[in-house]
Design an enzyme around this catalytic site. Structure first.
Site, PDB file in Angstrom:
ATOM      1  N   HIS A 123      -3.849   6.521   3.002  1.00  0.00           N
ATOM      2  CA  HIS A 123      -4.564   5.287   2.114  1.00  0.00           C
ATOM      3  C   HIS A 123      -3.964   3.940   3.159  1.00  0.00           C
ATOM      4  CE1 HIS A 123      -5.377   1.898  -0.411  1.00  0.00           C
ATOM      5  NE2 HIS A 123      -6.534   2.715  -0.849  1.00  0.00           N
ATOM      6  N   ASP A 156       0.777  -1.096  -0.122  1.00  0.00           N
ATOM      7  CA  ASP A 156      -0.013  -0.048  -0.098  1.00  0.00           C
ATOM      8  C   ASP A 156       0.968   1.348   0.210  1.00  0.00           C
ATOM      9  OD1 ASP A 156      -2.202   1.853   0.663  1.00  0.00           O
ATOM     10  OD2 ASP A 156      -3.210   0.094   1.121  1.00  0.00           O
ATOM     11  N   SER A 190     -11.159  -0.828  -1.175  1.00  0.00           N
ATOM     12  CA  SER A 190     -10.019  -0.645  -0.525  1.00  0.00           C
ATOM     13  C   SER A 190     -10.119  -0.761   0.933  1.00  0.00           C
ATOM     14  CB  SER A 190      -9.290   0.701  -0.734  1.00  0.00           C
ATOM     15  OG  SER A 190      -8.555   0.703  -1.721  1.00  0.00           O
TER      16      SER A 190
END
Ligand SMILES: *[C@@H]1O[C@H](CO)[C@@H](O)[C@H](O)[C@H]1NC(C)=O
Ligand SMILES: *[C@@H]1O[C@H](CO)[C@@H](O)[C@H](O)[C@H]1NC(C)=O
Ligand SMILES: *[C@@H]1O[C@H](CO)[C@@H](O)[C@H](O)[C@H]1NC(C)=O
Ligand SMILES: *[C@@H]1O[C@H](CO)[C@@H](O)[C@H](O)[C@H]1NC(C)=O
Ligand SMILES: *[C@@H]1O[C@H](CO)[C@@H](O)[C@H](O)[C@H]1NC(C)=O
Ligand SMILES: *[C@@H]1O[C@H](CO)[C@@H](O)[C@H](O)[C@H]1NC(C)=O
Ligand SMILES: *[C@@H]1O[C@H](CO)[C@@H](O)[C@H](O)[C@H]1NC(C)=O
Ligand SMILES: *[C@@H]1O[C@H](CO)[C@@H](O)[C@H](O)[C@H]1NC(C)=O
Length: 762
Positions: free
Chosen positions: A220, A141, A544
């Site tokens: 994120h 990620d 996600s």
């Protein structure tokens, strides 16, 4: 309470703008499974191969070399011209040569929702998951923010002795450190730099690469890691909304960070290097909230498919997101050796009341906490068009499309065009810049995603939008007031499948159902990177966010059953999923509320309270995936290249539908077809299961044998499912097969499509 009540989530905005079409500088040369060569030998041989396409020059070969992969599989990444790449593809031992493609994070609808959780010691009733401290989850990620309260290591025991990973701190100015929670961290820049031609960059001076370290500058990666494995945090909230406490699914599991994603995306060469390291480091589970564009290409031209094939062969479970495209057949991460996750809602909303001048109240979704003091005039944005913009163009509130004389002091009703990357947040900024006081955003497809608008604003779906426009159209002095959002529970059936969640069928191999499962992915509150916005928590939406919910639950299963294979864990998650909502009705899909099917949610919605006692599992070994590759057309030579061993295909290869998958898909039935499955008893040693079939419409389904009698734990029994076309049907039809014992239910979706060549016979 179903465990999904725990994921109380909120959202903010991450821009993952993807611009199209670049010509790759770097190619990945994939050479299949691993041999016993040392790393030095591998590097030497790779440079020999490279020299061959560089006119024999070892110097040029070394200069063009980017990565060598040697732990989980063989291959390398190198700067090549197209001609050199083609020449490379013809060399013996080379399985595939593919460009260093960019992959997207699956958060294009990034927004929020809220957090509340039971106490820190939460356990699935009847099981101790204490052993999760020995489970290591790798996250491929954007990195992590190690100081986030979600990643503190109080009460964490020492790092498991078997762990072989590293903590790369990167450039010293980024102060990156690991602890007993984040036990590994690496970052991969070479594939990114090669494509973006940033040879030199100084930390912090440009937005693209803020930290040359595993530190997360986007948020994120911190968000996804904390959903799966974040510690218990008190008083988590988003500007006062959604206040409460929250935690990840496996709050004592260990985290290993593989930062491959930078501001413009994640490149294949870097992703593959991360898989290669993760296999050696000793992770148990890999979580990837990213994926290729739809439609996905062949498995062995895609770093995630290649990397996950070898990870699975090493006993590592790989969990990925389905994508946020939303249309039929758009699902990606299609390989059967991965678990692919769709996004659903929870029972929480951030509802903002829109009070019309005639006192009608309509609810919208919002995370804007700015207060409006009094009602003001409301107009359609099409009435405020500026200069050369047509009313139609202005109705989308595009940059510069609004006349500030007409906008000032008013609420504008704007439209959202499809599920585009064009940001809803940006529209609120456009209205604000033109002097508007508020905004109503009509989004026919995705009215449910809550957005932290820059002014008082709310999104609504088509029906509510029409009511508001009708009031505006038919009222002499239309006025409205938008109240700040409140957190409300149970206003709609939950879960629903979100409209953005990418849908089946599987565009590569319709014999394999994708997505596999659905989990919460709408308006999720979790940890954030203060570098991206000064806050510790944020609310996001996307597959996600759904993926790490399943990752956390997989870690609990691994903790309780350390010897289970990735496919056994996947089977436990899939066969216990629910296709009913909290009210016991069939789960629906947004935006229109139709009854959802397996192409929306796979086998159903994640049911954490049931996953630890599945009764039976559909287990597969790496050899079964090899057979699957033969079924879809690989010959011995290409199979051996991929696997790196002496595998041969059985001929004739069994149909791809026979892979021992926990779902059965028969995409092209003529008059009849039979599928074989094998189940392993992981429940009571003596148990009896009976088949209960809910046949797809127009299909006669029989199961042989109808009753499975087990005498031992671990015992395997085969059965056959026979499908016969009984009446004409169009497109895919859906049913289910349930193995029912006194205490357990093991459910698989049945998906059938009657071959179109056959229509005349019926
Ligand atoms: C690293 O530490 C220095 C000194 O304490 C500080 O000035 C700097 O902001 C820190 N950097 C980050 C990314 O936290
Ligand atoms: C509402 O009133 C407060 C105090 O009277 C003021 O500070 C605020 O700016 C006003 N808000 C708007 C949106 O006008
Ligand atoms: C904006 O609207 C006002 C009033 O209708 C008009 O006079 C002005 O020309 C418009 N400006 C632009 C840029 O369209
Ligand atoms: C409102 O009026 C506009 C044109 O002024 C029209 O395009 C739209 O369809 C109307 N909407 C409703 C719901 O009446
Ligand atoms: C207010 O206007 C809306 C939209 O036109 C309409 O549906 C509603 O019935 C109206 N309410 C009242 C009380 O007139
Ligand atoms: C769920 O069922 C309860 C009781 O039957 C009912 O009151 C409630 O409105 C239902 N909720 C939804 C969202 O349908
Ligand atoms: C399905 O096929 C079996 C065997 O041919 C037959 O006995 C049964 O009646 C059929 N069932 C239906 C619902 O058509
Ligand atoms: C079950 O099926 C598998 C594969 O088709 C076969 O290898 C195995 O021998 C069968 N087991 C039994 C008990 O029939």
């Amino acid at each position: 309470m179903a465990l999904y009540g725990i994921w109380y989530l909120l959202s903010f905005v991450a821009f993952v703008e993807i611009t199209c079409c670049f010509s790759s500088q770097v190619y990945v040369v994939y050479m299949g499974g691993k041999t016993d060569e040392s790393q030095d030998e591998v590097l030497w041989r790779n440079n020999q191969l490279l020299a061959a396409v560089h006119g024999g020059s070892m110097k040029k070969a070394r200069e063009s070399h980017v990565y060598s992969y040697s732990n989980g599989f063989r291959g390398f990444a190198a700067k090549l011209t197209e001609e050199q790449a083609l020449a490379m593809a013809d060399m013996p031992d080379v399985v595939s040569v593919f460009p260093n493609s960019r992959r997207q994070l699956h958060t294009t609808h990034s927004w929020d929702f809220m957090g509340l959780a039971p106490d820190e010691a939460m356990e699935i009733p009847g099981f101790s998951t204490k052993n999760q401290e020995n489970v290591v989850i790798g996250f491929i990620d954007t990195g992590v923010w190690p100081e986030s309260p979600s990643f503190h290591d109080d009460q964490m025991p020492p790092v498991p002795a078997r762990w072989k990973g590293q903590c790369q701190s990167g450039e010293s100015s980024s102060n990156f450190t690991c602890n007993r929670k984040i036990i590994g961290a690496r970052y991969y820049l070479s594939g990114y730099i090669a494509e973006n031609q940033i040879n030199e960059f100084s930390s912090g001076s440009d937005g693209a690469v803020k930290y040359k370290s595993p530190r997360d500058s986007s948020g994120h990666g911190s968000h996804t890691a904390s959903i799966a494995a974040g510690r218990y945090v008190n008083n988590m909230n988003f500007y006062g909304l959604a206040a409460g406490s929250a935690r990840g699914g496996a709050s004592f599991a260990r985290i290993a960070v593989y930062k491959t994603c930078w501001d413009s995306g994640c490149y294949d060469a870097d992703i593959l290097a991360a898989f290669d390291d993760a296999i050696r480091d000793g992770v148990d589970i890999l979580s990837l909230s990213l994926g290729p564009d739809s439609p996905q290409g062949d498995y062995f031209n895609d770093a995630i498919s290649v990397g996950s094939f070898h990870a699975t062969s090493h006993g590592i479970m790989v969990i990925s997101s389905a994508g946020n495209v939303g249309t039929k057949g758009s699902v990606t991460n299609l390989a059967p050796w991965m678990l692919t996750v769709a996004a659903g809602s929870t029972d929480r909303d951030f509802a903002s009341a829109i009070v019309l001048g005639n006192r009608t109240v309509i609810l919208g979704e919002s995370l804007s906490t700015i207060k409006m003091n009094k009602s003001v005039t409301i107009i359609s944005a099409s009435q405020a068009n500026a200069g050369y913009f047509t009313p139609y163009q202005s109705s989308y509130c595009l940059e510069s499309s609004l006349n500030s004389t007409k906008t000032r002091g008013k609420i504008l009703v704007c439209h959202q065009a499809g599920s585009s990357s064009e940001s809803k947040l940006v529209k609120s900024m456009v209205v604000k810049k033109a002097g508007g006081i508020g905004m109503i955003l009509i989004d026919e497809y995705d009215g449910d995603v809550a957005v932290p608008f820059a002014i008082p604003a709310a999104s609504v779906g088509k029906r509510a939008g029409d009511r508001i426009l009708s009031y505006v159209n038919h009222t002499r002095r239309p006025r409205a007031l938008i109240l700040p959002p409140r957190t409300i529970m149970g206003s709609r059936p939950a879960p629903l499948v979100t409209s953005f969640s990418s849908k089946g069928p599987n565009s590569l191999n319709p014999d394999i159902l994708k997505p596999d499962i659905a989990a919460p992915g709408l308006n999720i509150l979790a940890a954030w990177s203060p570098a991206a916005r000064q806050m510790n928590f944020n609310i996001l939406s996307g597959t996600s966010m759904a993926c790490p919910h399943v990752t956390g639950i997989a870690a609990l299963i691994k903790a309780v059953y350390p010897s289970w294979s990735p496919s056994a864990i996947k089977s436990a998650i899939m066969t216990t999923a629910s296709v009913l909502d909290q009210n016991g009705s069939a789960i629906k899909a947004e935006p229109d509320g139709r009854v959802a099917n397996a192409f929306d949610y796979g086998s159903g919605f994640l049911s954490p309270v049931r996953v630890l006692d599945p009764g039976l599992v559909y287990d597969s070994q790496p050899s079964n995936y090899k057979t699957f590759l033969c079924s879809i057309g690989y010959d011995d030579k290409s199979l051996r290249l991929v696997t790196g061993d002496k595998s041969v295909c059985i001929r004739p290869a069994p149909p791809a539908s026979n892979l021992n998958y926990p779902a059965i898909s028969v995409p092209n039935i003529k008059s009849s077809f039979s599928v074989v499955r094998s189940v392993t008893n992981v429940g009571d040693s003596k148990s009896i299961y009976r088949a209960v079939v809910s046949p797809p419409s127009g299909i006669n389904v029989t199961v042989v044998p109808k009753v499975l009698i087990f005498n031992n734990y671990g015992q395997k029994i085969n059965f056959t499912v026979n499908f016969r076309v009984a009446a004409p049907s169009k497109g895919y039809v859906f049913g289910s097969l349930l193995w029912k014992s006194k205490d357990r239910r093991v459910t698989s979706p049945l998906i059938v499509r009657v071959s179109s060549f056959n229509k005349g016979l019926l």
